[in-house]
Design a protein around this motif. Structure first.
Motif, PDB file in Angstrom:
ATOM      1  N   ASP A 159       0.909  -1.256  -0.074  1.00  0.00           N
ATOM      2  CA  ASP A 159      -0.088  -0.197   0.015  1.00  0.00           C
ATOM      3  C   ASP A 159       0.953   1.423   0.047  1.00  0.00           C
ATOM      4  OD1 ASP A 159      -2.289  -1.709   0.102  1.00  0.00           O
ATOM      5  OD2 ASP A 159      -2.336  -1.158   2.169  1.00  0.00           O
ATOM      6  N   ILE A 160       1.847   1.276   0.888  1.00  0.00           N
ATOM      7  CA  ILE A 160       2.920   2.396   0.694  1.00  0.00           C
ATOM      8  C   ILE A 160       3.458   2.661  -0.274  1.00  0.00           C
ATOM      9  CG2 ILE A 160       4.773   3.230   2.090  1.00  0.00           C
ATOM     10  CD1 ILE A 160       3.855   1.927   4.774  1.00  0.00           C
ATOM     11  N   LEU A 161       4.123   1.649  -0.913  1.00  0.00           N
ATOM     12  CA  LEU A 161       4.611   1.763  -2.224  1.00  0.00           C
ATOM     13  C   LEU A 161       3.972   2.347  -3.181  1.00  0.00           C
ATOM     14  CD1 LEU A 161       6.973   0.837  -4.257  1.00  0.00           C
ATOM     15  CD2 LEU A 161       5.861  -1.394  -4.753  1.00  0.00           C
ATOM     16  N   GLN A 162       2.621   2.081  -3.294  1.00  0.00           N
ATOM     17  CA  GLN A 162       1.735   2.851  -4.254  1.00  0.00           C
ATOM     18  C   GLN A 162       1.549   4.129  -4.034  1.00  0.00           C
ATOM     19  OE1 GLN A 162       0.695   1.253  -7.120  1.00  0.00           O
ATOM     20  NE2 GLN A 162       1.651  -0.619  -6.257  1.00  0.00           N
ATOM     21  N   GLN A 163       1.592   4.674  -2.809  1.00  0.00           N
ATOM     22  CA  GLN A 163       1.446   5.879  -2.093  1.00  0.00           C
ATOM     23  C   GLN A 163       2.818   6.579  -2.645  1.00  0.00           C
ATOM     24  OE1 GLN A 163       0.296   6.246   1.967  1.00  0.00           O
ATOM     25  NE2 GLN A 163      -1.411   4.989   1.510  1.00  0.00           N
TER      26      GLN A 163
ATOM     27  N   VAL B 262       5.382   7.377   7.215  1.00  0.00           N
ATOM     28  CA  VAL B 262       4.831   8.164   8.401  1.00  0.00           C
ATOM     29  C   VAL B 262       3.522   8.710   8.305  1.00  0.00           C
ATOM     30  CG1 VAL B 262       4.897  10.353   9.747  1.00  0.00           C
ATOM     31  CG2 VAL B 262       7.277   8.990   9.290  1.00  0.00           C
ATOM     32  N   ASP B 263       3.131   8.979   6.879  1.00  0.00           N
ATOM     33  CA  ASP B 263       1.718   9.596   6.693  1.00  0.00           C
ATOM     34  C   ASP B 263       0.845   8.346   6.733  1.00  0.00           C
ATOM     35  OD1 ASP B 263       2.705  12.156   6.164  1.00  0.00           O
ATOM     36  OD2 ASP B 263       2.317  12.011   3.920  1.00  0.00           O
ATOM     37  N   PHE B 264       1.234   7.263   6.247  1.00  0.00           N
ATOM     38  CA  PHE B 264       0.393   5.973   6.071  1.00  0.00           C
ATOM     39  C   PHE B 264      -0.243   5.662   7.704  1.00  0.00           C
ATOM     40  CE2 PHE B 264      -0.112   1.566   6.393  1.00  0.00           C
ATOM     41  CZ  PHE B 264      -0.841   1.257   5.525  1.00  0.00           C
ATOM     42  N   PHE B 265       0.930   5.530   8.531  1.00  0.00           N
ATOM     43  CA  PHE B 265       0.485   5.095   9.936  1.00  0.00           C
ATOM     44  C   PHE B 265      -0.145   6.238  10.632  1.00  0.00           C
ATOM     45  CE2 PHE B 265       3.853   1.942   8.828  1.00  0.00           C
ATOM     46  CZ  PHE B 265       3.153   0.838   9.165  1.00  0.00           C
ATOM     47  N   ARG B 266       0.200   7.532  10.326  1.00  0.00           N
ATOM     48  CA  ARG B 266      -0.594   8.661  11.008  1.00  0.00           C
ATOM     49  C   ARG B 266      -2.215   8.526  10.703  1.00  0.00           C
ATOM     50  NH1 ARG B 266       3.298  13.571  10.072  1.00  0.00           N
ATOM     51  NH2 ARG B 266       4.529  13.372  11.877  1.00  0.00           N
ATOM     52  N   LYS B 267      -2.409   8.297   9.362  1.00  0.00           N
ATOM     53  CA  LYS B 267      -3.698   8.134   8.774  1.00  0.00           C
ATOM     54  C   LYS B 267      -4.396   6.877   9.483  1.00  0.00           C
ATOM     55  CE  LYS B 267      -6.325   7.666   4.543  1.00  0.00           C
ATOM     56  NZ  LYS B 267      -6.522   7.622   3.155  1.00  0.00           N
TER      57      LYS B 267
END
Length: 196
Positions: free
Chosen positions: A48-52, A86-91
């Motif tokens: 998921d993060i790779l796509q972001q 960081v954004d992924f886990f904050r979300k």
């Protein structure tokens, strides 16, 4: 600068060059994935993060600037990757409101990764990535036991041991190892020129 002298990164900066972007993604996606994974992210979230990260790169790559006083591309890429993690886990944190145990530890760990650590990780993984890519590229040029000789030598086996294990002459071990090493060095140099 003519088109053949442009690096992949420079070509991918052109939003109209779809083939360069596709090649860029093909070259860098596994490298980015490894960096994300090195930050302690599980495999499912890595995808998921790779796509972001790829979406951010697509938007920001045209404004990336080369130059002596500018940052290296891999440093810039590492920073974007880290911020995406960081954004992924904050979300996730804001959606779940309450994160406990291992998930909280993972978020805390990711937040403590410093820029120099990201740069070091990115450089280390890049060298490994380019070396592995070069090795895969050159294997087709060697037949017989040449690649086996080289791989055994980088694992620390002595020339004598390789000679005995593969049942080839000691002189042949030296010759094969040096041929592969020379070709690998040339391929690494070419890949660096092309992708850096």
């Amino acid at each position: 600068m003519n088109q053949t002298r442009l690096t992949l990164i420079q070509r991918a900066q052109n939003p109209d060059d779809e083939s360069a972007w596709n090649e860029f993604v093909e070259v860098y996606k596994n490298y980015i994935y490894v960096i994300i994974h090195q930050m302690g992210v599980n495999n499912k979230d890595c995808e998921d993060i790779l796509q972001q990260v790829l979406v951010k790169l697509w938007k920001k790559l045209p404004s990336f600037e080369y130059g002596v006083n500018k940052s290296k591309f891999r440093t810039w890429l590492g920073t974007i990757t880290h911020s995406s993690v960081v954004d992924f886990f904050r979300k996730q944190n804001s959606q779940n409101k309450r994160i406990e145990g291992a998930a909280k530890e993972q978020i805390d760990h990711i937040n403590t990764i410093s820029t120099p650590e990201i740069e070091e990780m990115a450089e280390r993984e890049w060298r490994l990535y380019i070396t592995n890519l070069a090795m895969n590229n050159i294997e087709q040029f060697f037949s017989g036991k040449a690649i086996d000789v080289f791989k055994m030598s980088i694992k620390g086996q002595s020339n004598q041991q390789i000679s005995e294990d593969l049942e080839i002459k000691l002189d042949t071990v030296y010759i094969l190892k040096n041929r592969v090493k020379k070709r690998l060095t040339e391929e690494i140099k070419q890949l660096k020129a092309q992708y850096e």
